[in-house]
Design a protein around this motif. Structure first.
Motif, PDB file in Angstrom:
ATOM      1  N   CYS A 104     -41.975   4.876   2.928  1.00 50.15           N
ATOM      2  CA  CYS A 104     -40.860   5.465   3.675  1.00 50.15           C
ATOM      3  C   CYS A 104     -40.361   4.500   4.746  1.00 50.15           C
ATOM      4  O   CYS A 104     -39.163   4.387   4.998  1.00 50.15           O
ATOM      5  N   VAL A 105     -41.315   3.773   5.363  1.00 48.68           N
ATOM      6  CA  VAL A 105     -40.990   2.903   6.498  1.00 48.68           C
ATOM      7  C   VAL A 105     -40.012   1.791   6.109  1.00 48.68           C
ATOM      8  O   VAL A 105     -39.175   1.377   6.907  1.00 48.68           O
ATOM      9  N   THR A 106     -40.112   1.313   4.900  1.00 44.96           N
ATOM     10  CA  THR A 106     -39.272   0.195   4.467  1.00 44.96           C
ATOM     11  C   THR A 106     -37.792   0.452   4.718  1.00 44.96           C
ATOM     12  O   THR A 106     -37.053  -0.449   5.105  1.00 44.96           O
ATOM     13  N   CYS A 107     -37.348   1.690   4.472  1.00 49.55           N
ATOM     14  CA  CYS A 107     -35.924   1.990   4.648  1.00 49.55           C
ATOM     15  C   CYS A 107     -35.656   2.785   5.912  1.00 49.55           C
ATOM     16  O   CYS A 107     -34.557   2.731   6.456  1.00 49.55           O
ATOM     17  N   HIS A 108     -36.653   3.549   6.373  1.00 46.88           N
ATOM     18  CA  HIS A 108     -36.391   4.459   7.480  1.00 46.88           C
ATOM     19  C   HIS A 108     -37.007   4.014   8.788  1.00 46.88           C
ATOM     20  O   HIS A 108     -36.778   4.653   9.822  1.00 46.88           O
ATOM     21  N   GLY A 109     -37.775   2.950   8.767  1.00 44.25           N
ATOM     22  CA  GLY A 109     -38.379   2.498  10.009  1.00 44.25           C
ATOM     23  C   GLY A 109     -39.529   3.385  10.440  1.00 44.25           C
ATOM     24  O   GLY A 109     -39.965   4.274   9.702  1.00 44.25           O
ATOM     25  N   HIS A 110     -40.010   3.121  11.659  1.00 41.32           N
ATOM     26  CA  HIS A 110     -41.220   3.817  12.116  1.00 41.32           C
ATOM     27  C   HIS A 110     -40.895   5.130  12.796  1.00 41.32           C
ATOM     28  O   HIS A 110     -41.398   5.419  13.880  1.00 41.32           O
ATOM     29  N   ILE A 111     -40.066   5.924  12.153  1.00 42.47           N
ATOM     30  CA  ILE A 111     -39.641   7.169  12.785  1.00 42.47           C
ATOM     31  C   ILE A 111     -40.808   8.132  12.906  1.00 42.47           C
ATOM     32  O   ILE A 111     -40.877   8.955  13.816  1.00 42.47           O
ATOM     33  N   GLY A 112     -41.803   7.982  12.016  1.00 36.37           N
ATOM     34  CA  GLY A 112     -42.955   8.881  12.066  1.00 36.37           C
ATOM     35  C   GLY A 112     -43.776   8.720  13.330  1.00 36.37           C
ATOM     36  O   GLY A 112     -44.491   9.619  13.750  1.00 36.37           O
ATOM     37  N   GLU A 113     -43.674   7.559  13.964  1.00 34.31           N
ATOM     38  CA  GLU A 113     -44.460   7.328  15.180  1.00 34.31           C
ATOM     39  C   GLU A 113     -43.673   7.654  16.439  1.00 34.31           C
ATOM     40  O   GLU A 113     -44.200   7.551  17.540  1.00 34.31           O
ATOM     41  N   SER A 114     -42.425   8.048  16.275  1.00 42.13           N
ATOM     42  CA  SER A 114     -41.595   8.281  17.467  1.00 42.13           C
ATOM     43  C   SER A 114     -41.951   9.616  18.093  1.00 42.13           C
ATOM     44  O   SER A 114     -42.345  10.559  17.402  1.00 42.13           O
ATOM     45  N   THR A 115     -41.780   9.677  19.420  1.00 41.47           N
ATOM     46  CA  THR A 115     -42.070  10.939  20.114  1.00 41.47           C
ATOM     47  C   THR A 115     -40.807  11.720  20.400  1.00 41.47           C
ATOM     48  O   THR A 115     -40.865  12.842  20.882  1.00 41.47           O
ATOM     49  N   SER A 116     -39.685  11.081  20.161  1.00 42.11           N
ATOM     50  CA  SER A 116     -38.423  11.806  20.330  1.00 42.11           C
ATOM     51  C   SER A 116     -37.437  11.259  19.319  1.00 42.11           C
ATOM     52  O   SER A 116     -37.672  10.207  18.718  1.00 42.11           O
ATOM     53  N   LEU A 117     -36.351  11.959  19.153  1.00 44.98           N
ATOM     54  CA  LEU A 117     -35.333  11.512  18.210  1.00 44.98           C
ATOM     55  C   LEU A 117     -34.257  10.746  18.961  1.00 44.98           C
ATOM     56  O   LEU A 117     -33.696  11.250  19.920  1.00 44.98           O
ATOM     57  N   ARG A 118     -33.980   9.512  18.513  1.00 45.78           N
ATOM     58  CA  ARG A 118     -32.935   8.755  19.189  1.00 45.78           C
ATOM     59  C   ARG A 118     -31.580   9.424  18.910  1.00 45.78           C
ATOM     60  O   ARG A 118     -31.426  10.169  17.947  1.00 45.78           O
ATOM     61  N   PRO A 119     -30.626   9.124  19.779  1.00 40.58           N
ATOM     62  CA  PRO A 119     -29.316   9.757  19.579  1.00 40.58           C
ATOM     63  C   PRO A 119     -28.684   9.295  18.267  1.00 40.58           C
ATOM     64  O   PRO A 119     -28.923   8.183  17.801  1.00 40.58           O
ATOM     65  N   TYR A 120     -27.870  10.145  17.690  1.00 39.04           N
ATOM     66  CA  TYR A 120     -27.156   9.832  16.452  1.00 39.04           C
ATOM     67  C   TYR A 120     -25.839   9.191  16.828  1.00 39.04           C
ATOM     68  O   TYR A 120     -25.025   9.779  17.530  1.00 39.04           O
ATOM     69  N   GLU A 121     -25.663   7.943  16.403  1.00 40.21           N
ATOM     70  CA  GLU A 121     -24.438   7.250  16.758  1.00 40.21           C
ATOM     71  C   GLU A 121     -23.504   7.241  15.560  1.00 40.21           C
ATOM     72  O   GLU A 121     -23.843   6.728  14.500  1.00 40.21           O
ATOM     73  N   GLU A 122     -22.334   7.799  15.755  1.00 36.13           N
ATOM     74  CA  GLU A 122     -21.402   7.924  14.647  1.00 36.13           C
ATOM     75  C   GLU A 122     -20.201   7.024  14.852  1.00 36.13           C
ATOM     76  O   GLU A 122     -19.566   7.049  15.900  1.00 36.13           O
TER      77      GLU A 122
ATOM     78  N   SER B 255     -23.037   6.993   9.984  1.00 38.72           N
ATOM     79  CA  SER B 255     -24.035   6.749  11.020  1.00 38.72           C
ATOM     80  C   SER B 255     -24.159   5.256  11.277  1.00 38.72           C
ATOM     81  O   SER B 255     -23.988   4.439  10.377  1.00 38.72           O
ATOM     82  N   ARG B 256     -24.482   4.875  12.512  1.00 36.19           N
ATOM     83  CA  ARG B 256     -24.611   3.461  12.865  1.00 36.19           C
ATOM     84  C   ARG B 256     -25.710   2.787  12.066  1.00 36.19           C
ATOM     85  O   ARG B 256     -25.663   1.584  11.840  1.00 36.19           O
ATOM     86  N   ASP B 257     -26.682   3.556  11.624  1.00 33.32           N
ATOM     87  CA  ASP B 257     -27.796   2.989  10.861  1.00 33.32           C
ATOM     88  C   ASP B 257     -27.334   2.316   9.584  1.00 33.32           C
ATOM     89  O   ASP B 257     -28.015   1.452   9.060  1.00 33.32           O
TER      90      ASP B 257
END
Lengths: 220, 735
Positions: free
Chosen positions: A142-160, A167-169
Motif C-alpha cells: 500500500c505504501v508504494t502508492c499511498h505513502g506512510h499514511i498508516g503511521e500518521s496521527t492525523s489527516l493532512r488537509p485535502y488540497e484541491e 487532488s494535489r496528490d
C-alpha cells in the motif's frame, strides 16, 4: 578636453543602465516568487477532512493492518474508504476522549450519515484502476502508492486544484516535482508515473507510438 | 537614476523570464488542458458495493428474466438472468437500456388532469375521485357498457383486475391488442379445439421454415429466438429456411432464403403441402388415425396449388417449392411458423391454417420438437362477482368491437374495429381506459384512430410516459415502471413451456406514481356497491400474494416458475374438436386465399410498401430510449427523415438516385423520405422501418422519421375480423 568628454559619457552610460538592470532583477525575482510560492497557494484550495482520523492509533487496535478497513470484496472490487458500518462495530458509543471522535459519534453515527471523506488518491473518471491487479496480482505494498499514511496521527488537509478539481496528490505534492525527480514513489501519481512503473515492472511496449504500455490498459 | 520606458520594458522582460523559469505557465497549460476535458454532464455510475436483484423485464411480451445491478439505491446496469429458461442470461438492447427508462426525465411524475389543453398535476385522491364520479354518471344513465378498456395483454393479475372492474361495472368491452400469435391461436382453436396458445419447441426442431418471421428481428420471445437461432447455426444437421421479400438479417443468416412476392405466403405453404401430398411424404399415422377432413382438403390442394400454379402467384421457382417441400417432410422435427417480422400484425386465417396444416401433415403436433397447443396459465382464479342489475344489463349488450358475434363468432378481441365503430355510431364509447398499449402509434391508419379517439369524452391513460396516446388523454394515472413494482408476468409468446415471472420492486418508486393494480382497486372501492365488493383485497400486493398462493414462495426465491413439465396429451386425447381429431380446414377457406391488399390501383400505386422490423428500434409499446437511438443506422433514419429501401433497378426506372429525397404516398397518407438503394429487396417493393414517427416521449425519439402505421389502411380478414394489412400499395416520387 576630449578625455573629460569621454569620462562623462561613461558615467552617464553606467548611470542609465543601472535602473534597467535593477528593474530586470525586480521583475525576475518577483515573478519567480510569484510562480514558485504564491501561485501554488492560490491554485490549491485547502479543505480539512470532516473528521481528523488517527491512522496510527487504529493500526495498533486492528489485526490485519491496512486490510482491516480497506479490503477486497468477494467480487474482487476494492472497498475504498470504509463506510459507517465498519466504524460502528466499535464506535457505537464514544470510545475515547478526543473531540473529533465525539463529533463523529454525534454528527455521523447517531444520525446514520456517511462521512464525506475527501479522497487524496482519486484518479479522474477517464482512468480505470484495478486494486486487485496491483495488490493481489502484482503483490504491491500500500505504501508504494499511498505513502506512510498508516503511521500518521492525523489527516493532512485535502488540497484541491481549483482549475482541474483534482487532488494535489495527483500532480505532485511539491511543485518542483515537475522538474526534479520525485523523492518517493507516492509523491506524484500522474499518468507518466504509472507508465514508468508499468515499464519497469512489466517491460511492455504495447503502444507503438509511445513505446510504453498500451493506452487501453487504463483508459477503457 | 532615470526611470524611463526602458526600465519598464526590462521589468517586463524580467517578469517573463522569471515566470518561464517557474512552474506556472507549464502547470497552467497542463491544468487548463485537463479543465477543457472536464465535462460535468457526462454521467458516471456511483462507486461502491454492487447488489443484484433478479426480476423480469416487461418492455416487450418476451418475458426475459433480468438481473439488476445496483449500487446503494441506484440502478447501474441490467443484465440477463443466468439460467432463466426463456433467455438464459441473454438480453436485448431495449432491456439493456432499461435504466434510461427508469430515470428518464420525461417520466410522468404524478397524476395529471387536462384542463384547457394543458396538463395540471393533481393528487391521487382527486384523480381516483374524478374517475369514480365520471364512471358513476355513466351507470346512472344506464350506459355502463360504454366504458371500454384497450389493453396490451389480457394475461396476469393487473389485466385481470381491469377486466374484473369492467365486468362488475357492467361492460363487456375489454379489448386487448392482437398479433400474429392470436391468428395462429385461432387457427389452432378451429383445427384442434381448446383455447391454447401456440408454443414451438425450437430447441429440438431440426428444420424450420419461417414464412417471413423475424427470428432475429423480434419475433416471438426475441432473446430466446436469438439463442435458438445460434443453436441451429451451430448444428450442421439443422436447417433454416427464410421466406422473405427482402434480405432481412434473418434471411441473411438462414441456410436458405426464398424471395417471395409479399402477401403470397399462404400460397407457398399450400404449394409445399401439394408436394408433400403428391409424393405421399406426410405422416400416415397422424393423418389416418388422428385427423378428419383430410380427403376434401387434399383434393383442393392437389388441384389448385401445384408448384407451377403457386410459382405464378408467388414468384418462387417450382423446383425450389418441390425441394423445400420434400426436405420439410423428410426431416425428423420440422416446424413451419408465420407472423411477418416481429409478428405484431395478425395474419389471415387462410395463411395461419395453411401453415398449421403443414405442421399437421408431418405430424409434428404436441410433441417434442413440434408445435404445441399450450394451455393458458390459469392461476388467476377469483371468487365470482355479484353483479347488480345495472351491471347485468350492461354485460348483456354486445361487444363494441363485434367480437364473438355475427360475422366473427370465434374472435375474442378486435381492436381494429374500434375506430370504425366509433366513427359510425353516436352511442359509442364514452369512457376509455388505456393500459399497456400505445394505439395512437401502433394502429394502422393512425390518423383515423386518433380522430375516432377524439369522440370519446373521457379517456384515462395509465402510462408512465407521455406517449403518443397519453397526449390525447384527459386524465393520467401513471403506473410505476417495471423496476418499481411487484407484478406477475406470464411469459407465453411462442414458448412451449410458458413461464410465470415475478417482476420485483428493485427500487422504491421515484415519483408520485401508483401501481395500476392499486389504482383499479382504489377506483372500485371509491365507487363502492357491488363494484367495491368485487375487490375484497386491501391493496394490490395482498391481491397478488393471495392469487399466487403457494407459488409465491417459489416465485420470490427464483424469480420465475415453469408451468408445464413438457408432457402433453397423447393425440388420442389432445384434440377438443367435434370429431375429437385434428380438423383440416375446409375448401372454402382455401379459396379465400387472395394476396389481400388495400385499395389503390396498380397504375396509380405501382409499388408495394412493406415494413422493416429490427431489434435496434422498438416498435412496440415502449418507445426506444436514447441509447437505442444511437444504434439506428443511416439506412433506417437519416437526419430526421425515414429512409426507404428500394431495389436499384426500380429506383432508376423512377428516376431516383441513391440518397435522394422523395415523397412516399399510399392511399392512407404521404411522407417525405430518403431513398436507399438495396439489392436485397424485390424490384417493385419498398420497405421502411417501424417504430419511428413518435410525437410523444422525449427529444431523442419524438419527431424523428415517420410512423409506418399511418400509411397503412386496415384490411379486415373475412374469416377472423383481424386487421391483416401486411403492407400497402405505394408510389415514390422525387421530392
Amino acid at each position: 578636453m576630449g578625455n573629460a568628454d569621454n569620462k562623462e559619457t561613461a558615467v552617464d552610460h553606467s548611470a542609465e543602465s543601472k535602473p534597467v538592470v535593477l528593474f530586470f532583477i525586480i521583475g525576475f525575482a518577483a515573478s519567480l516568487i510569484f510562480g514558485w510560492l504564491i501561485y501554488p497557494s492560490l491554485l490549491y484550495s485547502k479543505k480539512e477532512q470532516p473528521i481528523d482520523f488517527n491512522h496510527a492509533l487504529h493500526m495498533d487496535l486492528v489485526d490485519d493492518g491496512c486490510r482491516s478497513c480497506h479490503y477486497f470484496r468477494e467480487d474482487g472490487t476494492f472497498s475504498g474508504s470504509p463506510k459507517l458500518t465498519e466504524c460502528i462495530d466499535c464506535h457505537e458509543e464514544v470510545q475515547g476522549e478526543s473531540h473529533d471522535e465525539a463529533v463523529f459519534v454525534e454528527e455521523y453515527v447517531s444520525k446514520n450519515r456517511e462521512v464525506p471523506w475527501l479522497i487524496y488518491a482519486e484518479q479522474p473518471d477517464c482512468v480505470f484502476f484495478s486494486h486487485a491487479a496491483h495488490v493481489i496480482m502484482a503483490e504491491m505494498d500500500c505504501v508504494t502508492c499511498h505513502g506512510h499514511i498508516g503511521e500518521s496521527t492525523s489527516l493532512r488537509p485535502y488540497e484541491e486544484n481549483r482549475l482541474t478539481g483534482y487532488s494535489r496528490d495527483i500532480w505532485g505534492k511539491n511543485i518542483e516535482n515537475m522538474i526534479f525527480l520525485k523523492k518517493n514513489t507516492w509523491d506524484k501519481m500522474k499518468m507518466d508515473d504509472c507508465a514508468d512503473c508499468h515499464m519497469k515492472e512489466t517491460g511492455r511496449k504495447t503502444s507503438v507510438s509511445t513505446q510504453k504500455d498500451g493506452c487501453f490498459v487504463c483508459h477503457k | 537614476m532615470k526611470i524611463d520606458r526602458r526600465c519598464f520594458l526590462s521589468l517586463g522582460i524580467g517578469a517573463v523570464a522569471g515566470i518561464t523559469l517557474s512552474p506556472m505557465p507549464w502547470k497552467s497549460t497542463d491544468d487548463l488542458s485537463i479543465w477543457t476535458q472536464n465535462w460535468p454532464w457526462t454521467p458516471v455510475p456511483p462507486d461502491g458495493a454492487v447488489t443484484h436483484v433478479n426480476s423480469v423485464c416487461t418492455l416487450c411480451p418476451g418475458g426475459c428474466g433480468i438481473t439488476v445491478c445496483k449500487v446503494d439505491d441506484r440502478v447501474i446496469k441490467i443484465e440477463g438472468m443466468e439460467g432463466h429458461p426463456v433467455n438464459e442470461g441473454g438480453i436485448c438492447a431495449l432491456g439493456l437500456s432499461g435504466p434510461q427508462l427508469l430515470y428518464s426525465p420525461t417520466r410522468i411524475k404524478s397524476p395529471l388532469k387536462k384542463e384547457n389543453g394543458k396538463w395540471r398535476e393533481i393528487s391521487w385522491d382527486a384523480a381516483v375521485s374524478e374517475v369514480a364520479s365520471q364512471l358513476s354518471k355513466l351507470r346512472t344513465e344506464n350506459n355502463s357498457h360504454t366504458l371500454a378498456c384497450i389493453a396490451g395483454t389480457d394475461m396476469g393479475t393487473v389485466p385481470a383486475l381491469m377486466k374484473r372492474f369492467l365486468t362488475a361495472f357492467g361492460s363487456p368491452n375489454f379489448i386487448k391488442q392482437v398479433s400474429s400469435e392470436d391468428s395462429y391461436a385461432l387457427a389452432m382453436k378451429q383445427m384442434q379445439g381448446g383455447s391454447g396458445l401456440p408454443g414451438f419447441d425450437f430447441h429440438n426442431a431440426d428444420y424450420v421454415v419461417s414464412f417471413g418471421c423475424g427470428i432475429l428481428e423480434g419475433w416471438g420471445s426475441p432473446v430466446r429466438m436469438l439463442k435458438d437461432n445460434s443453436n441451429w447455426k451451430n448444428d450442421r444437421r439443422k436447417k433454416t429456411v427464410q421466406i422473405d421479400p427482402r434480405l432481412s438479417n434473418t434471411a441473411a443468416g438462414a441456410d436458405q432464403w426464398i424471395a417471395i412476392k409479399p402477401g403470397t405466403e399462404s400460397f407457398l405453404a399450400l404449394g409445399f403441402a401439394n408436394v408433400i401430398l403428391r409424393e405421399f411424404l406426410y405422416n400416415p399415422n397422424f393423418i389416418n388415425y388422428y385427423s378428419s377432413g383430410f380427403d376434401a382438403w387434399k383434393e383442393t390442394v392437389l388441384a389448385d396449388f401445384r408448384p407451377d400454379q403457386v410459382a405464378q402467384v408467388t414468384g418462387v421457382d417450382p423446383e425450389i417449392i418441390k425441394s423445400v417441400g420434400r426436405e420439410f417432410a423428410r426431416s425428423t422435427k420440422p416446424i413451419a411458423i408465420c407472423g411477418r417480422g416481429e409478428g405484431s400484425t395478425p395474419v389471415s386465417m387462410a395463411e395461419a391454417s395453411a401453415i398449421h396444416a403443414l405442421n399437421a401433415l408431418v405430424g409434428n403436433i404436441n410433441q417434442k420438437g413440434g408445435v404445441w397447443s399450450v394451455p393458458k396459465p390459469d392461476y388467476v382464479s377469483w371468487p365470482e362477482i355479484q353483479l347488480d342489475s345495472t351491471a347485468a344489463s350492461g354485460l348483456a349488450k354486445s361487444r363494441f368491437d363485434g367480437a364473438g358475434t355475427g360475422q366473427y363468432p370465434d374472435a375474442t378481441h378486435l381492436p381494429n374495429r374500434v375506430s370504425d365503430a366509433l366513427m359510425s355510431s353516436d352511442n359509442g364509447i364514452k369512457a376509455l381506459f388505456i393500459y399497456g398499449t400505445n394505439p395512437c402509434h401502433s394502429m394502422h391508419n393512425t390518423k383515423a384512430f386518433q380522430n375516432a379517439l377524439a369522440k370519446i369524452p373521457f379517456k384515462v391513460s395509465f402510462s408512465s410516459y407521455m406517449d403518443d396516446t397519453t397526449e390525447f388523454a384527459d386524465l393520467v394515472l401513471p403506473n410505476h415502471v417495471w423496476l418499481e413494482r411487484f407484478e406477475d408476468v406470464p411469459a407465453t409468446r411462442s414458448l412451449e413451456k410458458p413461464v410465470i415471472g415475478l417482476a420485483k420492486k428493485v427500487v422504491e418508486p421515484l415519483f408520485n406514481t401508483m401501481h395500476t393494480g392499486d389504482a383499479v382497486i382504489s377506483i372500485a372501492k371509491k365507487m363502492g356497491g357491488s363494484i367495491g365488493a368485487a375487490f375484497p383485497w386491501d391493496n394490490y400486493e395482498v391481491c397478488l400474494k393471495d392469487t399466487l398462493g403457494e407459488q409465491w414462495y417459489a416465485l420470490e426465491k427464483n424469480g420465475y416458475i415453469e408451468t408445464s413439465d413438457g408432457s402433453s396429451e397423447p393425440w388420442s386425447q389432445g384434440f377438443q374438436t367435434d370429431t375429437g381429431k385434428f380438423q383440416f380446414p375446409d375448401a372454402g377457406y382455401l379459396m379465400a386465399n387472395q394476396p389481400l391488399l388495400i385499395k389503390g390501383g396498380e397504375k396509380e400505386y405501382p409499388l408495394t410498401l412493406i415494413p422493416i422490423d429490427s431489434l435496434r428500434l422498438s416498435s412496440g409499446n415502449t418507445g426506444s430510449p436514447p441509447f437505442m437511438m444511437k444504434i439506428v443506422s443511416n439506412s433506417i433514419l437519416l437526419n430526421n427523415d425515414t429512409v426507404v429501401e428500394i431495389n436499384p433497378q426500380t429506383a432508376q426506372q423512377l428516376g431516383l438516385s441513391d440518397g435522394a429525397s422523395a415523397q412516399l404516398t399510399t392511399p392512407a397518407g404521404t411522407i417525405r423520405v430518403n431513398v436507399h438503394y438495396f439489392e436485397g429487396i424485390m424490384p417493385g417493393v419498398v420497405a421502411m422501418a417501424k417504430g419511428l414517427g413518435h410525437s410523444g416521449y422525449d427529444a431523442y425519439l419524438a419527431n424523428k422519421g415517420d410512423n409506418y402505421n399511418q400509411l397503412i389502411t386496415p384490411v379486415e380478414d373475412p374469416a377472423s375480423g383481424f386487421d391483416i394489412a401486411w403492407g400497402a400499395r405505394a408510389k415514390l416520387v422525387k421530392a
